[in-house]
Scaffold this motif. Structure first.
Motif, PDB file in Angstrom:
ATOM      1  N   GLN A 105      15.815  18.647  27.561  1.00 13.34           N
ATOM      2  CA  GLN A 105      14.707  17.884  26.959  1.00 13.34           C
ATOM      3  C   GLN A 105      15.240  16.608  26.314  1.00 13.34           C
ATOM      4  O   GLN A 105      14.614  15.548  26.384  1.00 13.34           O
ATOM      5  CB  GLN A 105      13.980  18.740  25.921  1.00 13.34           C
ATOM      6  CG  GLN A 105      13.094  19.804  26.570  1.00 13.34           C
ATOM      7  CD  GLN A 105      12.565  20.820  25.584  1.00 13.34           C
ATOM      8  OE1 GLN A 105      12.732  20.682  24.365  1.00 13.34           O
ATOM      9  NE2 GLN A 105      11.931  21.865  26.104  1.00 13.34           N
ATOM     10  N   GLY A 106      16.401  16.715  25.700  1.00 15.25           N
ATOM     11  CA  GLY A 106      16.981  15.546  25.045  1.00 15.25           C
ATOM     12  C   GLY A 106      17.457  14.502  26.047  1.00 15.25           C
ATOM     13  O   GLY A 106      17.175  13.320  25.903  1.00 15.25           O
ATOM     14  N   PRO A 144      13.761  16.743  14.947  1.00 16.34           N
ATOM     15  CA  PRO A 144      14.337  16.629  16.285  1.00 16.34           C
ATOM     16  C   PRO A 144      15.842  16.330  16.325  1.00 16.34           C
ATOM     17  O   PRO A 144      16.407  16.262  17.400  1.00 16.34           O
ATOM     18  CB  PRO A 144      13.556  15.458  16.886  1.00 16.34           C
ATOM     19  CG  PRO A 144      13.196  14.620  15.715  1.00 16.34           C
ATOM     20  CD  PRO A 144      13.081  15.521  14.521  1.00 16.34           C
ATOM     21  N   ASP A 145      16.485  16.159  15.173  1.00 19.15           N
ATOM     22  CA  ASP A 145      17.908  15.807  15.135  1.00 19.15           C
ATOM     23  C   ASP A 145      18.738  16.815  15.935  1.00 19.15           C
ATOM     24  O   ASP A 145      18.757  18.000  15.617  1.00 19.15           O
ATOM     25  CB  ASP A 145      18.349  15.797  13.659  1.00 19.15           C
ATOM     26  CG  ASP A 145      19.733  15.235  13.506  1.00 19.15           C
ATOM     27  OD1 ASP A 145      20.557  15.408  14.434  1.00 19.15           O
ATOM     28  OD2 ASP A 145      20.000  14.638  12.458  1.00 19.15           O
ATOM     29  N   HIS A 146      19.431  16.333  16.978  1.00 18.59           N
ATOM     30  CA  HIS A 146      20.123  17.256  17.874  1.00 18.59           C
ATOM     31  C   HIS A 146      21.293  17.989  17.228  1.00 18.59           C
ATOM     32  O   HIS A 146      21.679  19.043  17.698  1.00 18.59           O
ATOM     33  CB  HIS A 146      20.614  16.513  19.129  1.00 18.59           C
ATOM     34  CG  HIS A 146      19.505  16.220  20.086  1.00 18.59           C
ATOM     35  ND1 HIS A 146      18.715  15.107  19.965  1.00 18.59           N
ATOM     36  CD2 HIS A 146      19.022  16.913  21.143  1.00 18.59           C
ATOM     37  CE1 HIS A 146      17.807  15.117  20.929  1.00 18.59           C
ATOM     38  NE2 HIS A 146      17.972  16.194  21.642  1.00 18.59           N
ATOM     39  N   GLN A 172      17.673   8.609  22.468  1.00 23.58           N
ATOM     40  CA  GLN A 172      16.212   8.565  22.336  1.00 23.58           C
ATOM     41  C   GLN A 172      15.705   7.129  22.139  1.00 23.58           C
ATOM     42  O   GLN A 172      14.524   6.859  22.277  1.00 23.58           O
ATOM     43  CB  GLN A 172      15.715   9.457  21.191  1.00 23.58           C
ATOM     44  CG  GLN A 172      16.178  10.911  21.289  1.00 23.58           C
ATOM     45  CD  GLN A 172      15.915  11.522  22.647  1.00 23.58           C
ATOM     46  OE1 GLN A 172      14.829  11.407  23.189  1.00 23.58           O
ATOM     47  NE2 GLN A 172      16.946  12.145  23.236  1.00 23.58           N
ATOM     48  N   PRO A 225       4.470  17.421  21.005  1.00 23.05           N
ATOM     49  CA  PRO A 225       5.318  18.327  20.231  1.00 23.05           C
ATOM     50  C   PRO A 225       6.196  17.503  19.293  1.00 23.05           C
ATOM     51  O   PRO A 225       6.760  16.510  19.704  1.00 23.05           O
ATOM     52  CB  PRO A 225       6.160  19.018  21.288  1.00 23.05           C
ATOM     53  CG  PRO A 225       5.497  18.732  22.601  1.00 23.05           C
ATOM     54  CD  PRO A 225       4.762  17.447  22.425  1.00 23.05           C
ATOM     55  N   GLN A 226       6.237  17.924  18.062  1.00 21.50           N
ATOM     56  CA  GLN A 226       7.002  17.132  17.090  1.00 21.50           C
ATOM     57  C   GLN A 226       8.476  17.310  17.347  1.00 21.50           C
ATOM     58  O   GLN A 226       9.288  17.019  16.607  1.00 21.50           O
ATOM     59  CB  GLN A 226       6.655  17.572  15.668  1.00 21.50           C
ATOM     60  CG  GLN A 226       5.192  17.434  15.356  1.00 21.50           C
ATOM     61  CD  GLN A 226       4.747  16.007  15.258  1.00 21.50           C
ATOM     62  OE1 GLN A 226       5.450  15.164  14.734  1.00 21.50           O
ATOM     63  NE2 GLN A 226       3.575  15.686  15.770  1.00 21.50           N
ATOM     64  N   GLY A 280      16.373   4.910  24.135  1.00 13.99           N
ATOM     65  CA  GLY A 280      16.333   4.370  25.501  1.00 13.99           C
ATOM     66  C   GLY A 280      17.758   4.169  25.989  1.00 13.99           C
ATOM     67  O   GLY A 280      18.680   3.951  25.180  1.00 13.99           O
ATOM     68  N   ARG A 294      12.179  22.076  16.563  1.00 12.22           N
ATOM     69  CA  ARG A 294      11.802  20.707  16.176  1.00 12.22           C
ATOM     70  C   ARG A 294      10.652  20.728  15.181  1.00 12.22           C
ATOM     71  O   ARG A 294      10.623  19.953  14.226  1.00 12.22           O
ATOM     72  CB  ARG A 294      11.390  19.901  17.401  1.00 12.22           C
ATOM     73  CG  ARG A 294      12.553  19.418  18.226  1.00 12.22           C
ATOM     74  CD  ARG A 294      12.125  18.330  19.210  1.00 12.22           C
ATOM     75  NE  ARG A 294      13.112  18.229  20.259  1.00 12.22           N
ATOM     76  CZ  ARG A 294      13.053  18.905  21.395  1.00 12.22           C
ATOM     77  NH1 ARG A 294      12.017  19.680  21.647  1.00 12.22           N
ATOM     78  NH2 ARG A 294      14.014  18.792  22.281  1.00 12.22           N
ATOM     79  N   LEU A 298      22.953  12.188  21.907  1.00  5.85           N
ATOM     80  CA  LEU A 298      21.606  12.510  22.399  1.00  5.85           C
ATOM     81  C   LEU A 298      20.538  11.917  21.478  1.00  5.85           C
ATOM     82  O   LEU A 298      19.487  11.470  21.934  1.00  5.85           O
ATOM     83  CB  LEU A 298      21.415  14.022  22.503  1.00  5.85           C
ATOM     84  CG  LEU A 298      21.907  14.688  23.780  1.00  5.85           C
ATOM     85  CD1 LEU A 298      21.710  16.195  23.719  1.00  5.85           C
ATOM     86  CD2 LEU A 298      21.191  14.121  24.996  1.00  5.85           C
ATOM     87  N   ASP A 299      20.819  11.934  20.181  1.00  8.78           N
ATOM     88  CA  ASP A 299      19.879  11.294  19.246  1.00  8.78           C
ATOM     89  C   ASP A 299      19.746   9.806  19.568  1.00  8.78           C
ATOM     90  O   ASP A 299      18.648   9.278  19.689  1.00  8.78           O
ATOM     91  CB  ASP A 299      20.373  11.441  17.800  1.00  8.78           C
ATOM     92  CG  ASP A 299      20.089  12.838  17.255  1.00  8.78           C
ATOM     93  OD1 ASP A 299      19.122  13.459  17.727  1.00  8.78           O
ATOM     94  OD2 ASP A 299      20.830  13.285  16.370  1.00  8.78           O
ATOM     95  N   ARG A 322      14.632  12.998  27.909  1.00  8.28           N
ATOM     96  CA  ARG A 322      13.629  12.491  26.973  1.00  8.28           C
ATOM     97  C   ARG A 322      12.231  12.937  27.407  1.00  8.28           C
ATOM     98  O   ARG A 322      11.310  12.144  27.510  1.00  8.28           O
ATOM     99  CB  ARG A 322      13.713  10.963  26.890  1.00  8.28           C
ATOM    100  CG  ARG A 322      14.934  10.510  26.105  1.00  8.28           C
ATOM    101  CD  ARG A 322      15.030   9.012  26.042  1.00  8.28           C
ATOM    102  NE  ARG A 322      15.466   8.478  27.304  1.00  8.28           N
ATOM    103  CZ  ARG A 322      15.108   7.311  27.779  1.00  8.28           C
ATOM    104  NH1 ARG A 322      14.281   6.561  27.111  1.00  8.28           N
ATOM    105  NH2 ARG A 322      15.563   6.893  28.932  1.00  8.28           N
ATOM    106  N   ASN A 323      12.140  14.210  27.704  1.00 11.03           N
ATOM    107  CA  ASN A 323      10.893  14.751  28.236  1.00 11.03           C
ATOM    108  C   ASN A 323      10.653  16.124  27.618  1.00 11.03           C
ATOM    109  O   ASN A 323      11.428  17.050  27.833  1.00 11.03           O
ATOM    110  CB  ASN A 323      11.016  14.859  29.760  1.00 11.03           C
ATOM    111  CG  ASN A 323       9.708  15.273  30.396  1.00 11.03           C
ATOM    112  OD1 ASN A 323       8.818  15.827  29.736  1.00 11.03           O
ATOM    113  ND2 ASN A 323       9.586  14.999  31.664  1.00 11.03           N
ATOM    114  N   PRO A 324       9.577  16.259  26.870  1.00  8.63           N
ATOM    115  CA  PRO A 324       9.324  17.539  26.198  1.00  8.63           C
ATOM    116  C   PRO A 324       8.982  18.667  27.170  1.00  8.63           C
ATOM    117  O   PRO A 324       8.953  19.817  26.772  1.00  8.63           O
ATOM    118  CB  PRO A 324       8.135  17.238  25.285  1.00  8.63           C
ATOM    119  CG  PRO A 324       7.515  16.005  25.826  1.00  8.63           C
ATOM    120  CD  PRO A 324       8.578  15.245  26.544  1.00  8.63           C
TER     121      PRO A 324
END
Lengths: 358, 460
Positions: free
Chosen positions: A105-106, A301-303, A246, A357-358, A248, A296, A242-243, A109-111
């Protein structure tokens, strides 16, 4: 509104989650046709560990073990030989799937990404079903035949998908996901064909596809654990990148993130974890999709927090799901994949209804 | 130290080196300077920013930052000097604003180290500088587009770099938020010495906020220089392949450009003074039209009736003809009423105002252009010669009202078509002449009849 501390700290939630998981494991190992109290579970575990260690070190069994009464011996066998391997395997598989889900997901970048996005499940299913049908010819692989085939099937599929999607030395995400979906569909069709052709073995294949821990053993635990450790280490190392990803790919690259290496690391680690899980437990859905979202929601969301805590929560969720699977219609069992889907699907629908989703 | 912060020399870049998207572009950015990149879609703005940031390596050319070769630096070293803010991105997961801003510390942290108290202080200070103090615990995904863009600026500031490259920061923002973001950019440049390279599709933003402008066209430099030298009608028209108008205001005796607009084709140019005439006010004492009619008794008065397509130029003439006939005037000339099929104009008739006879003049063009044609119409040569005959007769009738509807590109540019109409207007000694002309041909018509009065039928 989550508290500020909850969103900033790792140690507290981590310790709490680990303690809860440990409690869950002890309780789950006690529940079954023969109920065993938590104290007894811990004692049996201790003796089991000691015996195994002595076996490994080549020492003689202790006097105490020889002198155990029959009731104790039965309890020890149930806990150490039957239930604990199963609970431990469920925990490891849950952790592996949640890790892979969080990673995918990370990185995409897709929930909606889940561990099976790149075709690992379809590859494992196809390979495993082939082996189950052709049982005789691969008998030499013994009891490791199906797990080995599933592991190789899963990893080989992802390797093919990555090879199809790569452009030179880069791995563009959209072609990667598309290739995963297409290759996965082909292999699923192959599995369906095998199922139709198999007849007698069809039920067995179907059971495997839906996922089960009925064949748990310490050997299987031992085969999953190292893979999980490697995959987990890889994802933990990638967490902060990964953070930044996000923002881009371009912004992340500008900030010094080696984007292509990051994508490869996460895809490799996630695939390793997924393949390890699928090889010993079949295809269990929803854990990898839903658990990272739950984390999350609770912790942000912090990986760096998401990765380790998703592993613990995934483990706990799977232990619970397996407990339900083997007790609700005892002495028969539900496929554990059915239980995770029954719990996971509504949870995910609630997430969808709440917006992103948060 | 002096000298440019960022100096790019002869940059050429293409994903496929055989087809460069940026070619031989040179650009320097000084401290405290805001440079705007303008150009059509696909002109190479984003690719140029990617090259300047070091994310893409140029195929040829060099980039120096504070005199040091940018490509000899590690990505982390570069990121401590240059920041790139891509186009407004949609975050998938709900990070806190502070977490997003802290991502700017990435070049200053090693793999496993967490942001320190000091990093956090820098992030909070950056948020304060972009006017978002107190936003640090807000959810990034719940901010407005303008606020998110400002968070990205704060993220860049947290990087502690001196040059920020921003790709279309004003895209997708309402005018107020565009202004808000660009004012922050401007303040940071003036007060904190930061340099900005901002790509944009809004020349008006450049007009307000740029120190210098680089105009790109098909990956090449069209112009580079001050706002005054680059944002001209000629250069902008070329850059966007579209007639462009720069509206200026005179301030303290100096012409200051204030707005840039696309010039609408088929609109009466502003510099041509037009008169609004009501055809029904033919004999209304004191009306402009009555005055014109009065003057026409001693000397011919020529009017050019104009207005964009579909605004009713022919209709205006018809009303005038009605009014004139009601008063027993000698009316001559031709009208060209449209032939409609439902809502579509499929042809043009030619109507002789003296006899009421009518013939098909033109049809919508379907072939490759045999015979007498314009872009849209194919003309009947027989009707054209009949029309010329009608107009020659009109010229000899010495009419009080002569109508020629209309003189188009055939007559005014190609010496073809209803040329007898031009001759009739020329020959008129007394009376009122009305010539229908589309706006794009006004200049040509005014060259022929410099003292003609322009009537804009749109102007009421």
């Amino acid at each position: 509104m989550r508290g500020r501390l909850a969103r900033r700290r790792l140690a507290g939630p981590l310790a709490l989650s680990a303690a809860a998981l440990a409690l869950l494991v002890v309780l789950a190992a006690g529940i079954g046709s023969v109920p065993i109290g938590p104290g007894e579970v811990l004692a049996a575990t201790g003796r089991g560990l000691e015996t195994s260690l002595r076996g490994v070190l080549g020492l003689a069994p202790t006097v105490e073990e020889a002198g155990l009464d029959a009731g104790r011996r039965v309890a020890d066998t149930i806990v150490w030989r039957i239930r604990l391997p199963r609970v431990a395997l469920a925990a490891l598989v849950g952790a592996a799937l949640a890790l892979a889900g969080a990673g995918f997901q990370g990185v995409f970048r897709n929930p909606l990404a889940d561990p099976y996005l790149l075709g690992a499940a379809s590859g494992a299913g196809f390979a495993a079903s082939l082996v189950m049908v052709g049982g005789g010819t691969v008998a030499l692989l013994g009891r490791f035949g199906v797990p080995l085939a599933a592991f190789v099937g899963a990893t080989a599929t992802v390797v093919v998908v990555v090879a199809l999607a790569r452009r030179g030395w880069t791995l563009p995400v959209v072609p990667l996901v598309l290739a995963g979906v297409v290759v996965g569909s082909c292999l699923t069709a192959g599995t369906s064909f095998v199922l139709l052709a198999a007849r007698e073995q069809a039920a067995g294949i179907l059971t495997w596809l839906l996922g089960s821990f009925a064949f748990a053993s310490w050997e299987r635990v031992g085969s999953v654990l190292p893979l999980l450790v490697v995959a987990g280490a890889g994802l933990l190392a990638a967490a902060r990148a990964l953070d930044v990803l996000q923002l881009g790919e371009r912004a992340a690259a500008q900030l010094g993130v080696p984007v292509e290496a990051l994508k490869l690391t996460v895809v490799a680690a996630g695939t390793l974890a997924t393949a390890a899980a699928v090889s010993v437990a079949g295809v269990i859905g929803f854990v990898g999709l839903v658990v990272p979202h739950a984390v999350r929601l609770a912790l942000g969301p912090d990986h760096r927090r998401l990765v380790p805590i998703a592993a613990l929560w995934g483990a706990g969720f799977m232990v619970l799901a397996d407990l339900v699977a083997r007790t609700v219609i005892a002495p028969a069992e539900l496929p554990v994949g059915v239980v995770t889907a029954l719990v996971g699907a509504p949870f995910f629908l609630v997430l969808l209804r709440r917006g992103s989703p948060q | 130290m002096s000298g440019p912060k960022l100096q790019a020399t002869d940059l050429t870049f293409g994903y496929d080196p055989a087809r460069p998207v940026v070619q031989d572009v040179s650009l320097h950015v000084d401290a405290s300077e805001v440079v705007f990149l303008l150009g059509h879609n696909g002109s190479g703005k984003t690719s140029l920013l990617a090259c300047l940031s070091g994310v893409q390596r140029a195929n040829a050319g060099s980039i120096t930052i504070d005199g040091r070769d940018a490509y000899a630096m590690t990505p982390t070293e570069r990121a401590q000097r240059i920041g790139l803010i891509p186009q407004l991105h949609v975050a998938v997961f709900g990070y806190d604003v502070l977490d997003v801003v802290l991502m700017g510390r990435a070049p200053h942290l090693s793999t496993f180290s967490a942001p320190t108290r000091e990093d956090r202080a820098i992030a909070l200070e950056s948020l304060d500088r972009v006017g978002l103090a107190g936003f640090h615990e807000r959810r990034y995904t719940q901010l407005s587009g303008g606020e998110r863009q400002l968070v990205m600026v704060a993220r860049g500031l947290t990087q502690r770099c001196d040059v920020l490259l921003m790709d279309e920061p004003d895209a997708h923002l309402d005018p107020r938020n565009q202004l808000r973001v660009l004012e922050v950019v401007s303040d940071l440049a003036r007060e904190h010495g930061l340099s900005f390279v901002v790509s944009s599709h809004a020349p008006n933003s450049a007009l307000m906020f740029a120190d210098r402008v680089l105009l790109l066209r098909h990956g090449r430099t069209l112009a580079l220089g001050s706002v005054k030298d680059t944002l001209t009608e000629t250069l902008l028209s070329e850059a966007y392949a579209m007639p462009t108008e720069v509206i200026s205001k005179t301030v303290n005796g100096q012409r200051v450009p204030r707005a840039i607009l696309p010039r609408r084709i088929d609109k009466v140019p502003d510099e041509i003074a037009t008169l609004a005439l009501d055809p029904d006010a033919l004999e209304q004492p004191g009306s402009s039209l009555a005055n014109l009619v009065h003057a026409s008794r001693t000397r011919a008065q020529r009017t050019l009736v104009t207005g964009a397509r579909g605004t009713g130029k022919s209709r205006w003439c018809e009303r005038l003809v009605d009014q004139a006939r009601r008063r027993g005037w000698r009316v001559a000339g031709v009208l060209s009423p449209p032939v409609m099929d439902g809502e579509h104009k499929v042809g043009i008739d030619l109507l002789d105002l003296t006899t009421g006879q009518r013939q098909r003049l033109a049809d919508v063009r379907r072939d490759a252009g045999q015979g007498t044609t314009t872009e849209r119409w194919r003309f009947e040569d027989a009707t054209l010669s009949w029309g010329n005959e009608v107009l020659r007769r009109a010229q000899h009738a010495a009419p009080q009202l002569l109508v020629v509807d209309e003189l188009g590109p055939l007559e005014l540019q190609r010496d073809a078509g209803l040329l007898a109409g031009i001759a009739a207007i020329d020959a008129l000694e007394q009376g009122l002449a009305c010539v229908v002309v589309r706006p794009s041909l006004l200049d040509a018509a005014l060259k022929r009849w410099p003292d003609a009065i322009v009537v804009d039928v749109e102007d009421r």
